[in-house]
Design an enzyme around this catalytic site. Structure first.
Site, short mmCIF file in Angstrom:
data_model
loop_
_atom_site.label_atom_id
_atom_site.label_comp_id
_atom_site.label_asym_id
_atom_site.label_seq_id
_atom_site.Cartn_x
_atom_site.Cartn_y
_atom_site.Cartn_z
N THR A 14 8.39 -10.22 -30.74
CA THR A 14 8.28 -10.05 -32.19
C THR A 14 7.19 -10.95 -32.77
O THR A 14 6.30 -10.49 -33.49
CB THR A 14 9.63 -10.36 -32.85
N GLY A 135 10.05 -20.61 -40.54
CA GLY A 135 9.19 -19.43 -40.52
C GLY A 135 7.85 -19.68 -41.18
O GLY A 135 7.07 -20.53 -40.75
N LYS A 206 16.67 -27.21 -35.88
CA LYS A 206 15.63 -27.37 -36.91
C LYS A 206 15.78 -28.69 -37.66
O LYS A 206 14.78 -29.34 -37.97
CB LYS A 206 15.71 -26.18 -37.89
#
Length: 432
Positions: A14, A135, A206
């Site tokens: 992806t 992101g 994260k």
């Protein structure tokens, strides 16, 4: 260097497909900004014959990593294959050879960041990882550079889009967790195996990265306390809303100057706080510094093109450094080592829901236990009846978690308390 900056791409899933698309789509503008074009020279894939969503010339594909890692004409390695191995092996080899690396691999950085940064320093190469958190949100660059002059005391945010989508749907439509999760899987918001998201592991990785950068001390994934959202009930979301809160899966990192706390768990957030209004699959990261004050970074935290945006931005920075014969910002900013505070030692507020016998003296008995363990109650509300039992909701003042746990253990043994149905921390207020 040759006029073209050549890229070796490890992975064509992806994110890898998004990188190919973005470089094709905006290649001319990128070349104008850099002064030289970027070109993908080779792409590592597992299966040469597999059909792919993005079309690339077959001659670019290889199933042998050495073809890319040992090619002297490839200047930048882009790792978007994911997982720990062999990604770790490939990145280390590239860095030790002096090849700059761009990665989106949060799993690697949250466990092996120290080793990777040491290899980058030894090889005189750049290691960039903007896409590992948030992101397309430029949070890593902001913490390392734009806010570098601040003493950051807090980083708090919604860093997993899947759980935020689920909680948003549960809140707005008063639906059960399992039902919304199944829908999220059908729509592609959740993986077929959603455990990493819904159990808080993804967010914990994260937060390990963000806390390490923000506080200048190394935090690894195993050190991050985390809980998931599977046990949340629609009634608690409703009661929280009635009290002026939204429930979010939060990543929270504090630095009190002596120790840091890093944790991931569901939390009540005041509806007046900016994070409370972040809905759907979006991410938002709230940062507090001594000079900047409060700042929030908001955007799409996953997906093909938002993540590719961060990867390509890092590629351009690495290419710019190569063109000018320099290294970029210091890879590792962990200059100290502060202790990680155990979850039992954190101080925060709590939302509690209990099912108790509906008789005189019950509330006094409960309040007595809380008082003995120095748990101060801010409010007590009877929200309803469950058969012949009363349903009570408590909000505490600031309290040490160890004290609360001791009180709850005693309360579970009281004959008048039938069930401690829910315990959720309350966040988003002033620093403690």
């Amino acid at each position: 260097m040759r006029r073209t900056v050549n890229i070796g791409l490890l992975g064509l899933g992806t994110v890898g497909g998004g990188v190919v698309k973005l470089l094709e789509q905006n290649g001319r503008a990128i070349a104008q900004k850099l002064g030289r074009p970027l070109e993908i020279r080779r792409i590592l894939v597992r299966d040469l014959n597999r059909s792919r969503a993005v079309k690339v010339p077959p001659e670019l594909l290889t199933a042998r990593a050495e073809t890319i890692l040992e090619d002297p004409d490839i200047h930048i390695i882009v790792e978007v294959m994911g997982g720990l191995e062999p990604a770790r092996e490939y990145i280390l080899k590239a860095l030790r050879q002096g090849k700059s690396v761009v990665t989106a691999n949060k799993d690697l950085l949250a466990l092996y960041g120290k080793e990777l940064f040491a290899a980058a320093d030894a090889g005189g190469a750049d290691l960039f990882f903007e896409a590992s958190v948030g992101g397309g949100i430029p949070i890593v660059h902001s913490l390392k550079e734009c806010l570098a002059g601040n003493r950051i005391s807090r980083v708090m945010g919604i860093v997993n889009g899947t759980t935020n989508y689920i909680l948003t749907k549960m809140s707005r439509e008063e639906r059960e967790f399992a039902e919304v999760l199944a829908e999220a899987q059908r729509l592609g918001y959740a993986e077929a195996d959603p455990r990493s998201d819904i159990e808080g592991d993804d967010a914990a990785r994260k937060m390990a990265i963000l806390a390490s950068i923000a506080f200048g001390t190394r935090v690894t994934y195993p050190e991050v306390y985390h809980e998931g959202i599977a046990n949340l009930h629609p009634q608690d979301i409703k009661y929280a809303a009635d009290l002026g809160y939204a429930i979010k899966l939060l990543g929270i990192a504090w630095d009190d100057g002596e120790a840091v706390e890093v944790r991931v768990h569901p939390a009540l957030v005041p509806l007046t706080h900016p994070l409370a209004s972040v809905g759907g699959a979006f991410n938002a990261i709230f940062v507090e510094g001594d000079a900047v004050g409060e700042a929030m970074f908001y955007g799409q935290g996953a997906g093909e093109m938002p993540t590719a945006s961060a990867v390509v931005g890092d590629i351009m920075e690495a290419a710019r450094n190569l063109i000018h014969g320099t290294r970029g910002r210091i890879s590792c900013t962990c200059f100290t080592q502060k202790p990680i505070k155990p979850i039992e030692d954190i101080v925060t507020r709590y939302y509690l829901r209990m099912i108790v016998k509906d008789r005189p003296g019950v509330l006094a008995a409960i309040a007595g236990v809380f008082g003995e363990r120095q748990v101060s109650l801010a409010s007590v509300i009877q929200v309803g009846m469950v058969g012949e039992q009363a349903e009570l909701v408590f909000i505490t003042h600031l309290v040490r978690e160890r004290n609360l746990r001791e009180a709850l253990e005693i309360l579970e043994g009281l004959p008048v308390v039938n069930q401690i149905a829910c315990v959720i921390r309350v966040e988003g207020g002033t620093a403690h």
